[in-house]
Design a protein around this motif. Structure first.
Motif, PDB file in Angstrom:
ATOM      1  N   UNK A   1       0.818  -1.214   0.000  1.00 29.38           N
ATOM      2  CA  UNK A   1       0.000   0.000   0.000  1.00 29.38           C
ATOM      3  C   UNK A   1       0.854   1.267   0.000  1.00 29.38           C
ATOM      4  N   UNK A   2       1.958   1.240   0.751  1.00 31.47           N
ATOM      5  CA  UNK A   2       2.800   2.437   0.836  1.00 31.47           C
ATOM      6  C   UNK A   2       3.549   2.720  -0.460  1.00 31.47           C
ATOM      7  N   UNK A   3       3.540   1.755  -1.396  1.00 29.93           N
ATOM      8  CA  UNK A   3       4.259   1.977  -2.662  1.00 29.93           C
ATOM      9  C   UNK A   3       3.612   3.069  -3.497  1.00 29.93           C
ATOM     10  N   UNK A   4       2.383   3.495  -3.147  1.00 27.76           N
ATOM     11  CA  UNK A   4       1.768   4.605  -3.887  1.00 27.76           C
ATOM     12  C   UNK A   4       2.538   5.900  -3.641  1.00 27.76           C
ATOM     13  N   UNK A   5       3.412   5.913  -2.634  1.00 29.68           N
ATOM     14  CA  UNK A   5       4.202   7.110  -2.356  1.00 29.68           C
ATOM     15  C   UNK A   5       5.335   7.289  -3.348  1.00 29.68           C
ATOM     16  N   UNK A   6       5.785   6.190  -4.011  1.00 25.86           N
ATOM     17  CA  UNK A   6       6.911   6.321  -4.928  1.00 25.86           C
ATOM     18  C   UNK A   6       6.664   5.697  -6.303  1.00 25.86           C
ATOM     19  N   UNK A   7       5.699   4.790  -6.429  1.00 24.04           N
ATOM     20  CA  UNK A   7       5.441   4.161  -7.725  1.00 24.04           C
ATOM     21  C   UNK A   7       4.960   5.145  -8.790  1.00 24.04           C
ATOM     22  N   UNK A   8       3.860   5.887  -8.542  1.00 20.43           N
ATOM     23  CA  UNK A   8       3.414   6.864  -9.553  1.00 20.43           C
ATOM     24  C   UNK A   8       4.457   7.942  -9.840  1.00 20.43           C
ATOM     25  N   UNK A   9       5.203   8.352  -8.806  1.00 17.50           N
ATOM     26  CA  UNK A   9       6.236   9.361  -9.033  1.00 17.50           C
ATOM     27  C   UNK A   9       7.326   8.837  -9.960  1.00 17.50           C
ATOM     28  N   UNK A  10       7.631   7.542  -9.851  1.00 19.09           N
ATOM     29  CA  UNK A  10       8.636   6.964 -10.742  1.00 19.09           C
ATOM     30  C   UNK A  10       8.186   7.041 -12.201  1.00 19.09           C
ATOM     31  N   UNK A  11       6.869   6.869 -12.436  1.00 19.00           N
ATOM     32  CA  UNK A  11       6.345   6.998 -13.808  1.00 19.00           C
ATOM     33  C   UNK A  11       6.512   8.433 -14.305  1.00 19.00           C
ATOM     34  N   UNK A  12       6.151   9.391 -13.446  1.00 16.82           N
ATOM     35  CA  UNK A  12       6.230  10.800 -13.834  1.00 16.82           C
ATOM     36  C   UNK A  12       7.673  11.197 -14.158  1.00 16.82           C
ATOM     37  N   UNK A  13       8.605  10.775 -13.332  1.00 26.59           N
ATOM     38  CA  UNK A  13      10.009  11.127 -13.568  1.00 26.59           C
ATOM     39  C   UNK A  13      10.539  10.521 -14.859  1.00 26.59           C
ATOM     40  N   UNK A  14      10.020   9.338 -15.218  1.00 26.23           N
ATOM     41  CA  UNK A  14      10.460   8.726 -16.476  1.00 26.23           C
ATOM     42  C   UNK A  14       9.863   9.442 -17.683  1.00 26.23           C
ATOM     43  N   UNK A  15       8.609   9.901 -17.579  1.00 24.90           N
ATOM     44  CA  UNK A  15       7.932  10.507 -18.734  1.00 24.90           C
ATOM     45  C   UNK A  15       8.335  11.959 -18.962  1.00 24.90           C
ATOM     46  N   UNK A  16       8.706  12.675 -17.893  1.00 21.83           N
ATOM     47  CA  UNK A  16       8.879  14.109 -18.006  1.00 21.83           C
ATOM     48  C   UNK A  16      10.076  14.489 -18.888  1.00 21.83           C
ATOM     49  N   UNK A  17      10.946  13.524 -19.186  1.00 22.05           N
ATOM     50  CA  UNK A  17      12.068  13.847 -20.086  1.00 22.05           C
ATOM     51  C   UNK A  17      11.570  14.151 -21.493  1.00 22.05           C
ATOM     52  N   UNK A  18      10.319  13.773 -21.781  1.00 18.51           N
ATOM     53  CA  UNK A  18       9.715  14.109 -23.072  1.00 18.51           C
ATOM     54  C   UNK A  18       8.862  15.369 -22.971  1.00 18.51           C
ATOM     55  N   UNK A  19       8.989  16.115 -21.871  1.00 18.07           N
ATOM     56  CA  UNK A  19       8.203  17.325 -21.669  1.00 18.07           C
ATOM     57  C   UNK A  19       6.967  17.041 -20.842  1.00 18.07           C
ATOM     58  N   UNK A  20       6.385  18.098 -20.284  1.00 15.21           N
ATOM     59  CA  UNK A  20       5.213  17.914 -19.419  1.00 15.21           C
ATOM     60  C   UNK A  20       4.014  17.371 -20.189  1.00 15.21           C
TER      61      UNK A  20
END
Length: 605
Positions: A40-59
């Motif tokens: 359950x606590x993985x929601x603190x870092x799992x979605x953020x890991x997706x965002x950090x991977x995608x943001x290199x292509x711009x917001x």
């Protein structure tokens, strides 16, 4: 006998140890609290890991967060269904190591053990660093001290687990319930509001460095799969549930899947709708919290609650890895000392090993959550895949009714987790995943080498075979090293006379006058035991006695050396006692085959 009372036969009542008895086992809500915090606590870092991977292509690329999350939730559904079957097949605990050992053979079980060690160590490191990130989001002054915050948290967890704690699901239910309510509140209020109530953190610019192609989507998917960690914990702990254990454990697994899937999708919807990009000094979850609750007390309370829950999630490894190391020790794949338990009971060597490995990992990565996540997920997916493959092998071997359908479910799970693991490995190899590729085979080699060593020792000791009759030798000799005539000498000689046929006291002196004084005192005492005094011009104590013992033991007699040792009442005084007896015992054990005994003489101070 009293009137009106039937005669009762009194039987002694044996008190139950902690954890025994049906009332100490878990209900489904208690199991969710005790075993699901890691997931359950993985929601603190799992979605953020997706965002950090995608943001290199711009917001603009953040719109892909939702479809990627839906793919991860689909994988979560497959895993939950698969682990529900693992629970039914392995009601005694379906950990990847146990499953691989039973269904896939010894080599694969070594792979499972190594991947679990990686998983447990990284669970501690990732949970602590994510907790430090959440705390720094509420208190930005701590942003520069995250490593020290993590090490301090690790020290507290280590001290508590060395002391020994009784797992209490009831204690964990309150923070778990508050965490679930807080995160669901962020999602519900966030969706009801047309725009964020407050914005926290410092804005950063993200110019597009690459296009949103298949490779980037795969990177984001593999990073987000870190949100699936901990799904297997319930299957590993089926015996801790109340009867009917299988049904309760399966219900808990389904509850976990439903809650985790709901939270992941809700957070992804908010990220896509509000275009939540990474900001300095705050996490993505902290931004969503501020958007839903504002930046008042609820914001601080939620971030502190996330930190506490992540700390509790880290603590689950302290209950899991020492037990696994104890199991490996019983299988002769780790030193046997890892199987020793303290009175509480605690696998203290396993706790210390976990703390040391986690500390080294935190220091090596600078307590950076996103450097740890690639390492984290690979070990997790190895365990996922091996559990599913083991179950496919089980269905194919046993062939119960409907086995093909069940094998298809587990086979699908195995294929999907294998693909996810390969994607993660290939996309994150240069970002640190290579460490796991190197560490896992080295651990497998270590386990196998230790197992071969114990097998060789067992053959040499003749374990499992009836030995020849013991040698019946007569004329045993007990040697007592002494310094002077005293109560300590009387205590030692009395014990020696009870142990052997012949007793000899041995003293070493460099001063001839002290030697004569000792001999005169010995004659006056006359204990009925011969005294041999060894001259030592170089003032050496240990080597003359070792030479004497080797010479006496050369005739084949059974020889024992009884070394009296003074023990003070209080441990703080131990440093004031000389340690020559311990040194002598160590050297005798290393250079001779005689029996070495330490005889304590306990002081009253």
């Amino acid at each position: 006998m009293a009137y009106g009372l039937a005669h009762r036969q009194l039987r002694p009542r044996v008190p139950l140890r902690p954890g025994e008895g049906e009332k100490h086992h878990l209900t489904s809500p208690e199991g969710l609290a005790a075993l699901s915090l890691d997931a359950l606590s993985s929601v603190a870092y799992g979605p953020e890991a997706i965002v950090l991977a995608l943001v290199v292509a711009g917001t603009g690329a953040l719109t892909a967060t939702l479809p990627i999350t839906l793919a991860i939730v689909f994988l979560l559904v497959v895993l939950v269904i698969s682990y529900a079957q693992v629970i039914a097949v392995h009601p005694d605990g379906g950990g990847a190591y146990a499953v691989a050992k039973k269904d896939l053979g010894p080599t694969t079980s070594l792979l499972a053990a190594a991947s679990l060690v990686v998983d447990y160590v990284l669970t501690v490191a990732v949970s602590l660093t994510a907790g430090a990130d959440a705390l720094a989001s509420a208190f930005p002054a701590l942003a520069g001290d995250k490593l020290w915050v993590c090490l301090a948290g690790l020290a507290v967890l280590t001290a508590v687990n060395l002391r020994g704690i009784t797992d209490s699901a009831r204690v964990l239910m309150l923070p778990t319930a508050l965490f679930i309510v807080a995160i669901l509140g962020v999602i519900v209020l966030g969706l009801l509001r047309t725009h964020p109530v407050a914005v926290v953190g410092t804005a950063e610019s993200f110019p597009a460095q690459e296009s949103l192609g298949l490779l980037l989507i795969l990177k984001a998917f593999s990073s987000g799969c870190s949100a699936l960690t901990g799904v297997e914990a319930i299957a590993n702990a089926v015996p801790t549930f109340r009867t009917p254990r299988v049904k309760r454990a399966q219900s808990t697994e389904l509850m976990l899947g439903a809650l985790l899937g709901t939270m992941l999708i809700g957070i992804a919807v908010l990220i896509r709708r509000d275009q939540v990009a990474p900001r300095a000094d705050v996490t993505v979850l902290a931004q969503l919290t501020a958007g839903a609750y504002g930046d008042g007390w609820a914001y601080y309370a939620t971030n502190i609650l996330v930190t506490v829950v992540l700390g509790l999630a880290a603590n689950t490894s302290f209950g899991g890895l020492p037990v696994l190391m104890g199991l490996l020790a019983r299988d002769h794949r780790l030193p046997h000392l890892f199987g020793l338990r303290a009175e509480r009971p605690v696998y203290r060597y396993g706790v210390l090993a976990l703390a040391l490995l986690a500390a080294l990992l935190l220091l090596a990565t600078g307590a950076d959550t996103h450097r740890l996540i690639p390492l984290f997920a690979i070990g997790v997916f190895m365990g996922f895949t091996l559990s599913q493959l083991g179950l496919v092998r089980h269905w194919a071997t046993e062939r119960p009714a409907g086995w093909k359908r069940r094998a298809l479910i587990n086979g699908t799970g195995a294929v999907l987790t294998t693909l996810a693991g390969l994607i993660l490995l290939t996309t994150k190899f240069l970002e640190g995943a290579w460490v796991v590729v190197v560490a896992v085979p080295l651990m497998m080699l270590l386990f196998a080498r230790i197992e071969r060593y114990y097998a060789t020792v067992g053959r040499e000791l003749g374990l499992g075979r009836v030995p020849e009759p013991p040698d019946r030798r007569t004329g045993s000799l007990v040697i007592v090293p002494l310094g002077e005539v005293s109560k300590l000498a009387r205590h030692a000689i009395t014990a020696a006379l009870a142990l052997g046929d012949e007793v000899v006291a041995v003293a070493v002196h460099a001063d001839p006058e002290k030697s004569r004084a000792l001999e005169e005192a010995w004659d006056r005492w006359n204990p009925g035991v011969r005294l041999d005094v060894i001259d030592s011009p170089h003032r050496s104590l240990v080597q003359p006695i070792v030479d004497y013992v080797q010479r006496v033991a050369g005739d084949g007699r059974q020889v024992a050396v009884l070394i009296p040792e003074v023990e003070p009442l209080h441990r703080r005084y131990e440093i004031l006692q000389n340690q020559r007896g311990l040194l002598l015992a160590t050297v005798l054990r290393a250079r001779t085959d005689v029996v070495v005994c330490m005889l304590p003489y306990r002081l009253s101070v």
